[in-house]
Design a protein around this motif. Structure first.
Motif, short mmCIF file in Angstrom:
data_model
loop_
_atom_site.label_atom_id
_atom_site.label_comp_id
_atom_site.label_asym_id
_atom_site.label_seq_id
_atom_site.Cartn_x
_atom_site.Cartn_y
_atom_site.Cartn_z
N TRP A 82 2.22 -6.69 -13.43
CA TRP A 82 1.74 -5.55 -13.73
C TRP A 82 0.65 -5.24 -12.68
O TRP A 82 -0.12 -5.99 -12.26
CB TRP A 82 0.70 -5.67 -15.08
N THR A 83 0.78 -3.89 -12.21
CA THR A 83 0.08 -3.46 -11.24
C THR A 83 -0.29 -2.00 -11.37
O THR A 83 -0.12 -1.30 -12.41
CB THR A 83 0.66 -3.85 -9.92
N CYS A 84 -1.25 -1.34 -10.65
CA CYS A 84 -1.70 -0.04 -10.27
C CYS A 84 -1.49 0.57 -9.11
O CYS A 84 -1.04 0.07 -8.19
CB CYS A 84 -3.08 -0.09 -10.77
N ASP A 85 -1.89 2.06 -9.20
CA ASP A 85 -1.80 2.63 -7.88
C ASP A 85 -2.98 2.70 -7.10
O ASP A 85 -4.06 1.97 -7.53
CB ASP A 85 -1.33 4.08 -8.15
N PHE A 86 -2.86 3.14 -5.76
CA PHE A 86 -4.07 3.31 -4.81
C PHE A 86 -4.45 4.73 -4.87
O PHE A 86 -3.65 5.58 -4.71
CB PHE A 86 -3.74 2.82 -3.39
N SER A 87 -5.87 4.94 -5.31
CA SER A 87 -5.98 6.22 -5.24
C SER A 87 -7.27 6.44 -4.10
O SER A 87 -7.52 5.76 -3.71
CB SER A 87 -6.76 6.85 -6.69
N TYR A 88 -7.73 7.73 -4.17
CA TYR A 88 -8.98 8.15 -3.01
C TYR A 88 -9.87 7.17 -3.78
O TYR A 88 -10.86 6.87 -2.93
CB TYR A 88 -9.21 9.71 -3.13
N ASP A 89 -10.26 7.18 -4.81
CA ASP A 89 -11.27 6.62 -5.76
C ASP A 89 -11.20 4.96 -5.36
O ASP A 89 -12.43 4.52 -4.96
CB ASP A 89 -11.40 6.59 -7.11
N TYR A 90 -10.19 4.48 -5.05
CA TYR A 90 -10.29 3.07 -4.69
C TYR A 90 -10.98 2.77 -3.37
O TYR A 90 -11.81 1.92 -3.08
CB TYR A 90 -9.01 2.47 -4.46
N VAL A 91 -10.74 3.71 -2.37
CA VAL A 91 -11.46 3.56 -1.07
C VAL A 91 -12.94 3.88 -1.01
O VAL A 91 -13.68 3.19 -0.68
CB VAL A 91 -10.63 4.79 -0.06
N LYS A 92 -13.04 4.82 -1.93
CA LYS A 92 -14.53 5.30 -2.17
C LYS A 92 -15.24 4.02 -2.55
O LYS A 92 -16.40 3.83 -2.11
CB LYS A 92 -14.39 6.57 -3.04
N ILE A 93 -15.04 3.57 -3.83
CA ILE A 93 -15.36 2.41 -4.25
C ILE A 93 -15.82 1.32 -3.49
O ILE A 93 -16.91 0.77 -3.33
CB ILE A 93 -14.65 1.93 -5.50
N ASN A 94 -14.86 0.97 -2.67
CA ASN A 94 -14.89 -0.14 -1.91
C ASN A 94 -15.63 -0.06 -0.57
O ASN A 94 -15.91 -1.01 0.27
CB ASN A 94 -13.52 -0.93 -1.63
N ALA A 95 -15.63 1.36 -0.26
CA ALA A 95 -16.50 1.67 1.03
C ALA A 95 -17.89 1.66 0.63
O ALA A 95 -18.85 1.51 1.61
CB ALA A 95 -15.92 3.01 1.47
N GLU A 96 -18.27 1.96 -0.62
CA GLU A 96 -19.63 2.08 -0.86
C GLU A 96 -20.18 0.64 -1.94
O GLU A 96 -21.42 0.59 -1.70
CB GLU A 96 -19.86 3.16 -1.85
N PRO A 98 0.77 -1.27 0.10
CA PRO A 98 -0.11 -0.19 0.08
C PRO A 98 0.84 1.34 -0.07
O PRO A 98 0.45 2.33 -0.70
CB PRO A 98 -0.74 -0.17 1.18
N LEU A 99 2.11 1.11 0.57
CA LEU A 99 2.78 2.18 0.67
C LEU A 99 3.69 2.76 -0.66
O LEU A 99 3.68 3.77 -1.03
CB LEU A 99 4.06 2.30 1.73
N VAL A 100 3.97 1.85 -1.23
CA VAL A 100 4.29 1.77 -2.82
C VAL A 100 3.22 2.48 -3.61
O VAL A 100 3.32 3.31 -4.41
CB VAL A 100 4.88 0.60 -3.27
N LYS A 101 2.13 1.93 -3.60
CA LYS A 101 0.93 2.24 -4.38
C LYS A 101 0.49 3.48 -4.09
O LYS A 101 0.01 4.28 -5.09
CB LYS A 101 -0.40 1.10 -4.34
N THR A 102 0.44 3.96 -3.13
CA THR A 102 -0.03 5.33 -2.79
C THR A 102 1.23 6.33 -3.27
O THR A 102 0.63 7.36 -3.54
CB THR A 102 -0.29 5.56 -1.29
N LEU A 107 12.03 5.69 -3.60
CA LEU A 107 12.62 4.44 -3.57
C LEU A 107 12.63 3.70 -2.41
O LEU A 107 12.88 2.68 -2.28
CB LEU A 107 13.99 4.67 -4.40
N GLY A 108 12.75 4.28 -1.16
CA GLY A 108 12.77 3.68 0.18
C GLY A 108 11.67 2.65 0.46
O GLY A 108 11.86 1.38 1.04
N ARG A 109 10.46 3.22 -0.20
CA ARG A 109 9.29 2.17 -0.08
C ARG A 109 9.33 0.61 -1.04
O ARG A 109 9.05 -0.28 -0.63
CB ARG A 109 8.00 2.82 -0.51
N VAL A 110 9.92 1.25 -2.02
CA VAL A 110 10.30 -0.17 -3.00
C VAL A 110 11.30 -0.84 -2.40
O VAL A 110 11.07 -2.03 -2.45
CB VAL A 110 10.69 0.54 -4.36
N LEU A 111 12.36 -0.45 -1.98
CA LEU A 111 13.58 -1.18 -1.34
C LEU A 111 12.95 -1.93 -0.17
O LEU A 111 13.39 -3.11 0.06
CB LEU A 111 14.66 -0.38 -0.99
N ALA A 112 12.03 -1.40 0.72
CA ALA A 112 11.43 -2.10 1.70
C ALA A 112 10.76 -3.40 1.40
O ALA A 112 10.90 -4.29 1.92
CB ALA A 112 10.71 -1.21 2.64
#
Length: 280
Positions: free
Chosen positions: A263-277, A176-180, A189-194
């Motif tokens: 292959w992946t994608c990022d986490f946006s505000y909309d991800y939270v909104k979609i899955n909250a609703e 989640p830290l990389v995606k955000t 790059l620290g988040r990716v290395l972690a």
């Protein structure tokens, strides 16, 4: 089912692609053609998926059909191999469910020679076309990830095994830290290395990973090497790469010859909104 059978038609692929959608924003379909023995072979596929996407059980459906004649044992083998190079290489959120299917159909309606062995004429062309179709559909799921704004390709090279390479790739893709950070266009790059560092939790052979031999690239820019920040690193250049809608991350473990691409994608505000609703 009777209504579906009564409505069978060769041009119904678009309707089918739309019908299987759930939280998808766009339908996903792909078609290509190859020539074998002077005969045209058609390959068409559709898929659906947007959230809860990660191997091996996700809310994903994939159907690929060809009019090639392929023996059942060989088709079984091809399907597993293609799945591992396409739909088992994607992650939207690292979450899963019990609702996935990937089905490959060979109708044998073409007049091209039957394929019963990997040595048969046309095997390589048909396999590559099936893989091309499946990878396109898999990537389309990631591009349509719930709330996604970035499409991210993670390539891990120099692993001892394919399992090592995939584990490192997924460790980055699921973070989640990389995606955000990707959503924020932050070259963190620290988040990716972690994420690379704690991949050993799921692949114990990585316990002896020598981080001083590791190299990390954002695009073509070397950002980390020899256990720390690359000497040539320039923040402004890294920031420009992160501002793009499509981002390439390459990890060189320098401990073997195996590689994998996730292959992946990022986490946006909309991800939270979609899955909250959204509730099934």
């Amino acid at each position: 089912m009777p209504n579906a059978v009564a409505n069978l038609a060769s041009d119904n692929w678009a309707d089918a692609a739309t019908t299987i959608m759930t939280t998808d924003i766009v339908p996903k379909a792909y078609a290509t053609q190859v020539n074998v023995g002077q005969e045209n072979i058609n390959i068409t596929g559709i898929s659906k998926g947007s959230g809860m996407i990660h191997p091996n059980m996700a809310t994903m459906l994939g159907y690929v059909a060809t009019d090639a004649a392929i023996s059942q044992p060989l088709l079984d083998s091809i399907t597993k191999e293609i799945a591992d190079l396409s739909f088992n290489c994607i992650s939207v959120d690292g979450d899963t469910s019990t609702n996935d299917s990937f089905i490959v159909i060979a109708t044998g309606k073409s007049n091209a020679p039957a394929i019963t062995s990997r040595d048969d004429e046309g095997y390589e062309a048909i396999f590559n076309a099936l893989l091309e179709t499946s990878q396109y559909l898999a990537k389309a799921i990631v591009r349509d990830g719930e709330g996604a704004t970035k499409f991210i390709t993670i390539t891990v090279e120099g692993a001892l095994t394919n399992h090592e390479a995939k584990t490192v790739g997924y460790s980055i893709a699921k973070s989640p830290l990389v995606k955000t950070a990707m959503f924020a266009s932050d070259p963190n790059l620290g988040r990716v290395l972690a994420a690379i560092g704690y991949a050993s939790r799921e692949c114990h052979s990585l316990n002896d990973l020598d981080t001083t031999q590791l190299s990390l690239y954002f695009g073509n820019l070397l950002v980390a090497e020899k256990g720390g920040l690359a000497v040539s690193y320039i923040e402004k250049e890294a920031q420009a790469i992160m501002n793009e809608a499509e981002i390439d991350i390459t990890v060189q473990l320098n401990r073997g010859n195996e590689k994998a691409t996730i292959w992946t994608c990022d986490f946006s505000y909309d991800y939270v909104k979609i899955n909250a609703e959204y509730r099934t």
